[in-house]
Design a protein around this motif. Structure first.
Motif, mmCIF file in Angstrom:
data_model
loop_
_atom_site.group_PDB
_atom_site.id
_atom_site.type_symbol
_atom_site.label_atom_id
_atom_site.label_comp_id
_atom_site.label_asym_id
_atom_site.label_seq_id
_atom_site.Cartn_x
_atom_site.Cartn_y
_atom_site.Cartn_z
ATOM 1 N N THR A 1 -31.957 -6.945 -73.300
ATOM 2 C CA THR A 1 -32.558 -8.026 -74.060
ATOM 3 C C THR A 1 -33.105 -9.111 -73.131
ATOM 4 O O THR A 1 -32.759 -9.169 -71.944
ATOM 5 C CB THR A 1 -31.519 -8.663 -74.990
ATOM 6 N N GLN B 1 -35.957 -1.806 -74.307
ATOM 7 C CA GLN B 1 -35.026 -1.026 -75.120
ATOM 8 C C GLN B 1 -35.627 0.318 -75.539
ATOM 9 O O GLN B 1 -34.895 1.226 -75.946
ATOM 10 C CB GLN B 1 -34.612 -1.827 -76.362
ATOM 11 N N PRO C 1 -29.798 0.967 -73.479
ATOM 12 C CA PRO C 1 -30.983 0.341 -74.081
ATOM 13 C C PRO C 1 -30.686 -0.865 -74.963
ATOM 14 O O PRO C 1 -31.425 -1.856 -74.922
ATOM 15 C CB PRO C 1 -31.606 1.491 -74.876
ATOM 16 N N ALA C 2 -29.647 -0.817 -75.770
ATOM 17 C CA ALA C 2 -29.374 -1.915 -76.700
ATOM 18 C C ALA C 2 -29.071 -3.223 -75.981
ATOM 19 O O ALA C 2 -29.227 -4.311 -76.564
ATOM 20 C CB ALA C 2 -28.201 -1.542 -77.607
#
Length: 320
Positions: free
Chosen positions: A78, A124, A74-75
């Motif tokens: 972007t 995210q 998830p991080a």
């Protein structure tokens, strides 16, 4: 099967070029059949496909970008990483892009879809199920074999949610077919033991929209009944060499309309005959890719654009 239609015409066909139909349905092929069995016959028995278009190619590109993005932790999901993935995949696509495709139109459609995606959700925050991206799924629903590929499976309140990306805008004329498609996926997953509590359509055109529905037993039963009705009707049409042509609002988008006895303003050759085949071959929006006659194969997957686009060959303005 509540699709709007004006008339139904019983049409005799020439099956000389026809290949055996697939043993396994897909949600897309079910929708194609329900809209018009004759168009289904042209596509799956005769082998006619939609030629590459900017809409179809943009749909495939965006689906690939989102699959790769959501496969990251998830991080790392972007906008910057999405742009990088998009640039890499777009460069690869440019090397093999069919010259008939308007590259600028493709870029515009794909760019709009990616912008819309980030308007709709923060990737995210999405909890993707293990093996929840482009998952292949198959089952027997009321004795009829069906298989497909789910865009995304994610955790939801009360169970799992099936999400389907549509790179076009929300069009009411396609809504019933889209929801049927998702309920068929939910039914297949239910047969594997997964509790699917919701299904969602993510429209990535403008305006961007995310629409979510629950999966009551009545909706799953109705979708399964549509599948079995289609299978029974298809068996009858194959046996008699007579297929229904169903006319209605979506005929305007059907590439077979000029060769269709139910739509043409003049007398047309028997579908499947040499004269009809040659007429379709002169249409720039169609290509002929006949199925192998040696066997019926395992899945109804011969669809331009692929199962992820959900577009099929008829009643479509482009990739979904």
């Amino acid at each position: 099967m509540g699709d709007l239609r004006d008339t139904v015409l019983d049409v005799e066909v020439d099956d000389t070029r026809s290949a055996p139909l697939p043993d396994v349905w897909s949600p897309t092929s079910v929708n194609t059949f329900i809209k018009c069995p004759l168009a289904y016959w042209w596509q799956y028995a005769q082998g006619w496909r939609t030629a590459p278009t900017a809409a179809l190619e943009a749909g495939s590109l965006v689906h690939g970008v989102l699959e790769e993005l959501m496969d990251l932790v998830p991080a790392e999901r972007t906008k910057e990483r999405a742009r990088e993935i998009y640039a890499e995949r777009a460069s690869e696509l440019a090397l093999t892009l069919d010259p008939r495709v308007d590259a600028e139109d493709l870029r515009s459609r794909a760019g709009t879809a990616m912008t819309s995606y980030f308007e709709l959700e923060d990737p995210q925050l999405v909890e993707v199920l293990p093996d929840g991206l482009e998952r292949s799924v198959s089952a027997q629903l009321d004795g009829v074999a069906i298989a497909g590929s789910v865009d995304r499976l994610e955790f939801s309140v009360g169970g799992a949610r099936v999400v389907d990306y549509k790179t076009g805008g929300a069009k009411p004329r396609y809504a019933e077919a889209y929801w049927r498609q998702l309920m068929l996926y939910a039914g297949m997953l239910d047969e594997t033991g997964m509790d699917v509590s919701e299904v969602g359509l993510m429209y990535l055109g403008q305006p961007a929209r995310l629409m979510v529905r629950p999966t009551p037993e009545s909706a799953l039963t109705r979708a399964s009944r549509d599948l079995t009705t289609a299978a029974d009707s298809r068996a009858e049409f194959v046996a008699t060499h007579r297929w229904e042509a169903r006319t209605g609002p979506l005929c305007s988008y059907c590439p077979f309309r000029t060769a269709c006895p139910a739509r043409s303003q003049r007398q047309v050759p028997t579908p499947g005959s040499d004269a009809s085949h040659d007429a379709l071959g002169r249409l720039p929006e169609l290509v002929w890719r006949p199925r192998q006659k040696e066997g019926s194969g395992s899945a109804d997957s011969g669809v331009s654009g692929s199962e992820v686009s959900g577009s099929g060959v008829t009643g479509s303005e482009g990739s979904d």
